[in-house]
Design an enzyme around this catalytic site. Structure first.
Site, short mmCIF file in Angstrom:
data_model
loop_
_atom_site.label_atom_id
_atom_site.label_comp_id
_atom_site.label_asym_id
_atom_site.label_seq_id
_atom_site.Cartn_x
_atom_site.Cartn_y
_atom_site.Cartn_z
N HIS A 208 32.84 -43.17 38.85
CA HIS A 208 33.07 -44.48 39.57
C HIS A 208 35.04 -44.11 40.05
O HIS A 208 35.68 -43.28 39.35
CB HIS A 208 33.79 -44.74 38.08
CG HIS A 208 34.44 -46.46 38.26
ND1 HIS A 208 34.27 -47.77 37.94
CD2 HIS A 208 36.14 -46.51 38.91
CE1 HIS A 208 35.18 -48.19 37.93
NE2 HIS A 208 36.44 -47.51 38.19
N GLU A 275 36.43 -51.29 43.05
CA GLU A 275 35.73 -49.93 42.47
C GLU A 275 34.51 -49.77 43.35
O GLU A 275 33.55 -51.06 43.49
CB GLU A 275 35.76 -50.86 40.75
CG GLU A 275 36.27 -50.95 40.10
CD GLU A 275 35.60 -51.28 38.32
OE1 GLU A 275 36.64 -50.98 38.03
OE2 GLU A 275 34.52 -51.96 38.45
N ARG A 296 43.91 -58.07 39.25
CA ARG A 296 45.00 -57.61 38.23
C ARG A 296 45.40 -56.54 38.47
O ARG A 296 44.35 -55.67 38.79
CB ARG A 296 44.23 -58.30 37.17
CG ARG A 296 43.34 -57.10 36.90
CD ARG A 296 42.98 -57.36 35.07
NE ARG A 296 41.43 -57.11 35.25
CZ ARG A 296 40.82 -56.11 34.76
NH1 ARG A 296 41.96 -55.41 35.06
NH2 ARG A 296 39.12 -55.53 34.15
P1 ADP Z 1 31.32 -54.46 34.75
O1 ADP Z 1 31.94 -56.23 34.97
O2 ADP Z 1 30.38 -55.46 33.18
O3 ADP Z 1 32.13 -53.78 34.36
P2 ADP Z 1 30.64 -53.01 37.07
O4 ADP Z 1 29.30 -53.54 37.72
O5 ADP Z 1 32.14 -52.44 37.11
O6 ADP Z 1 30.78 -54.09 35.65
O7 ADP Z 1 29.55 -51.57 35.56
C1 ADP Z 1 30.36 -50.81 34.62
C2 ADP Z 1 30.08 -49.31 35.25
O8 ADP Z 1 28.81 -49.58 34.79
C3 ADP Z 1 30.30 -48.48 35.79
O9 ADP Z 1 31.53 -48.12 35.86
C4 ADP Z 1 28.78 -47.20 36.13
O10 ADP Z 1 29.29 -46.53 35.30
C5 ADP Z 1 28.00 -48.12 35.88
N1 ADP Z 1 27.13 -49.00 37.27
C6 ADP Z 1 27.26 -50.09 37.45
N2 ADP Z 1 26.96 -50.04 38.94
C7 ADP Z 1 25.89 -49.16 38.34
C8 ADP Z 1 24.33 -48.61 39.69
N3 ADP Z 1 24.49 -49.39 40.03
N4 ADP Z 1 24.39 -47.36 39.22
C9 ADP Z 1 24.13 -46.11 38.50
N5 ADP Z 1 25.54 -46.83 37.07
C10 ADP Z 1 26.04 -48.22 37.56
#
Ligand code: ADP
Length: 673
Positions: A208, A275, A296
């Site tokens: 991430h 992100e 934010r």
């Molecule tokens: P939220 O909005 O609930 O925080 P995100 O889309 O930002 O959800 O994803 C949160 C976390 O989930 C990411 O930081 C990553 O660790 C994991 N994640 C998200 N999308 C993927 C993906 N396509 N493949 C693997 N892990 C993912």
């Protein structure tokens, strides 16, 4: 620039925003709930308005009261912090309608990025790379399933309206798709009131990496480099750092450009975060994909402040008041390496269950700089150790709000130095009261994966054997430290009041004391022996040896069995909370005189206080003795110990002969009174 702003938040972020406002000469208004009546953020601000009781919906989410508070205090702008109302487009609009400046993006930008599927369509148009997937409006389950097949398993089903790691399902095989879809939709409907989903390729070993971006009202947009937030537990961030290890100038250029393009696509104004999920290919290449944009200031913004030397809250306020961005892209540089650790009241060994309670001890690293209270620190010389916290010793972590106690941010010239500083600063942070993740953080920081920067979101599960259920301080050090602290305290009170001495052994010239401890649920006995020269010997657990100690500032310099330790001990009630360099533990002192020389002669009997060899009797059967008179000598722990009579009386019988081995508690002679 504004004269006065209202901070619609609490805790560390309210303190942090207030610190910058104060430095800039802007007055601040705090708002607070019942539970926060005497919270630190009230002191950090110039005025405070009570807005309701503890439930967020009745206070920190209650717009009308917040807008009313702004009006009555004459605030011109509202800073929402993070969480609560910070990404609420309707609130941003309500501020504008009330003639207040919302310190953040426009309601339209917030809405555009609020729904994952909608933002993906926007990003697609702006040419920002997306994780291969499906984010169409058609939600026919048959179509969704076909899309998952096209993308290729494993896939991730995400609630389009989701956030905070909720509403996500990883699906390994086609057979499991329908059930996962149904449960994801249920959770999405319950949690977000919207059951639309999108499907993404499940990226293996992902990192991430997010970019801090900033836009102004004049069409300028820059990025302030990246933060690596791969160390997560249950999709929540634990450690964040900048720069991202392994980031190349070329990749940074491309990711930064994509982040700025994403922000420009929604005419972004203010601080935001784009992100990305980064796929690490076997050949070392890194492919990045847009995940979402947070509209934010992020919890982890201090790492960016540490490496850029910029104050992001100052930038927010300048941009919100209509000023152009203070710096152009080429003038923003990165210096050294910064890491943030989120210190939370929780129990890592029990599924990170949040913990509550009074912070009986809260001691920060001695050299930390604080981003709170009255004087905003200068961020231009990044502090080696910075603490952002909204609590002080004696405050209570309540169940009403989140469990973060503080953010600890370290800066070093490179990652190795930052890591060393982080470990040292975590060791110097002492919290007694609710359980915390301090020890867990130290284990993560020292784990091979983190220290070698083998980062991905699976780091914590991969290293779990090292991270959980580890007791870093053994019984021996715990007991020695507890004893040292107790004796030092006795010594102090002795100076003040000679009659409050509890060390009865001295009064009668006896040379040992057995102490009952409880360590990790088990009863333990330790034996302290006093040599004629005042030297101490301690026998506890598997160790026997000389014990000496002295105070060094608020620490104790402890030497036991040839090893030296610098410890901090907090004696609270009957428990000693021991903070040693490699970790912390606690030990209960059950009985300070569990079995001491002067009380063991109950009913005229006298027994061995420890296992050893009976060297000699100083008396014969029939002889009358006086209280305190030496009766026998035992050799144990390479020292001779004299056993003194607990009372006046007559020796009626000797039960052993010189040279005999005697067990602990063995009756040596009988005494008639
Ligand atoms: P939220 O909005 O609930 O925080 P995100 O889309 O930002 O959800 O994803 C949160 C976390 O989930 C990411 O930081 C990553 O660790 C994991 N994640 C998200 N999308 C993927 C993906 N396509 N493949 C693997 N892990 C993912």
């Amino acid at each position: 620039m504004f004269d006065k702003i209202l901070i619609a938040n609490r805790g560390e972020i309210a303190c942090r925003v207030a610190a910058t406002a104060r430095r800039m000469g802007i007055r601040t208004v705090a708002v607070y709930s019942d539970a926060d009546r005497s919270a630190l953020h009230l002191l950090a601000c110039d005025e405070a308005v009570h807005i309701g009781d503890n439930a967020p919906k009745d206070s920190y989410l209650h717009w009308e009261r917040i807008l009313e508070a702004a009006k009555t205090t004459g605030a011109q702008a509202v800073h929402p912090g993070y969480g609560f109302l910070s990404e609420n487009a309707a609130f941003a609009q309500a501020c504008a309608d009330a003639g207040l400046v919302f310190v953040g993006p426009t309601p339209a930008s917030i809405s555009a990025m609020g729904l994952k599927s909608h933002s993906k369509r926007l990003m697609e148009r702006a040419g920002v790379p997306l994780v291969p997937g499906y984010h169409g409006a058609d939600q026919d389950p048959v179509l969704l399933r076909a899309q998952a097949g096209r993308i290729g398993y494993p896939v991730l089903i995400k609630a389009s309206a989701g956030g905070g790691g909720k509403g996500m399902r990883a699906v390994e095989r086609a057979e499991d798709f329908d059930a996962a879809l149904a449960s994801c939709k249920r959770e999405a409907l319950n949690g977000f009131g919207d059951d639309a989903v999108l499907i993404e390729k499940y990226v293996q070993r992902p990192r991430h990496i997010e970019f801090q971006i900033f836009g102004d009202q004049h069409g300028n947009c820059v990025h302030l480099f990246e933060r690596d937030c791969s160390v997560q537990r249950r999709h929540q961030k634990v450690l964040e750092e900048s720069p991202a290890p392994g980031m190349t100038p070329e990749l940074r250029e491309r990711m930064g450009a994509a982040a700025v393009a994403a922000a420009r696509a929604v005419h972004y104004v203010g601080a935001g975060t784009v992100e990305f999920i980064v796929e690490q290919r076997d050949d070392g290449a890194m492919a990045f994909f847009f995940m979402e944009m947070n509209t934010r200031l992020q919890v982890e913004h201090p790492v960016t402040e540490a490496v850029t030397g910029l104050d992001l809250v100052e930038w927010q306020l300048r941009v919100a008041s209509g000023e152009p961005l203070p710096l152009a892209q080429h003038a923003i540089t990165i210096d050294g390496h910064a890491i943030e650790a989120r210190i939370c009241a929780e129990t890592p060994d029990n599924h990170f269950l949040p913990a509550t309670g009074e912070l009986a001890v809260l001691r920060w690293p001695p050299h930390a700089a604080f981003m709170r209270n009255t004087d905003g620190m200068a961020l231009h010389d990044a502090a080696a150790v910075r603490i952002d916290s909204g609590v002080r010793q004696g405050d209570t972590i309540t169940p009403h709000y989140d469990s973060m106690v503080a953010k600890l941010i370290v800066h070093g010239r490179d990652r190795a130095q930052a890591l060393a500083r982080l470990d040292a600063a975590l060791a110097q942070t002492h919290i007694v009261g609710p359980g915390t993740n301090l020890q867990f953080l130290r284990h993560v920081v020292r784990s091979p994966s983190f220290s070698k920067a083998h980062l991905d979101t699976g780091l914590i599960p991969r290293e779990q054997a090292l991270l959980f259920g580890q007791e870093p301080v053994g019984l021996e050090i715990a007991a020695a430290a507890a004893l040292a602290a107790t004796l030092l305290r006795e010594h102090d009170s002795e100076d003040a009041d000679p009659f409050s001495r509890r060390d009865g052994w001295r009064a009668y010239g006896l040379a040992q004391r057995t102490i009952g401890f409880e360590f990790q649920g088990d009863p333990v006995r330790a034996l302290v022996c006093y040599g004629h020269d005042g030297a101490l010997q301690l026998q506890v657990g598997a160790r026997v040896g000389a014990l000496s100690f002295s105070r060094v500032g608020d620490a104790i310099d402890l030497q036991f069995a040839g090893q030296r330790h610098r410890v901090h001990v907090y004696l609270l009630g009957d428990t000693a909370h021991v903070f040693a360099p490699h970790g912390a533990t606690r030990i209960r002192i059950v009985d300070l005189l569990a079995h001491s020389g002067d009380s063991q002669g109950e009913g005229g009997r006298l027994s061995a206080p420890m296992p050893g060899k009976l060297l000699s009797f100083a008396v014969r059967a029939g002889e009358s003795v006086r209280k305190g008179q030496a009766l026998a000598v035992i050799e144990a722990m390479k020292m001779e110990h004299s056993i003194a009579s607990p009372s006046d009386g007559t020796v009626s019988e000797l039960l052993y002969a010189p040279g005999d081995q005697v067990a602990e508690g063995a009756e040596l002679l009988r005494l008639a009174s």
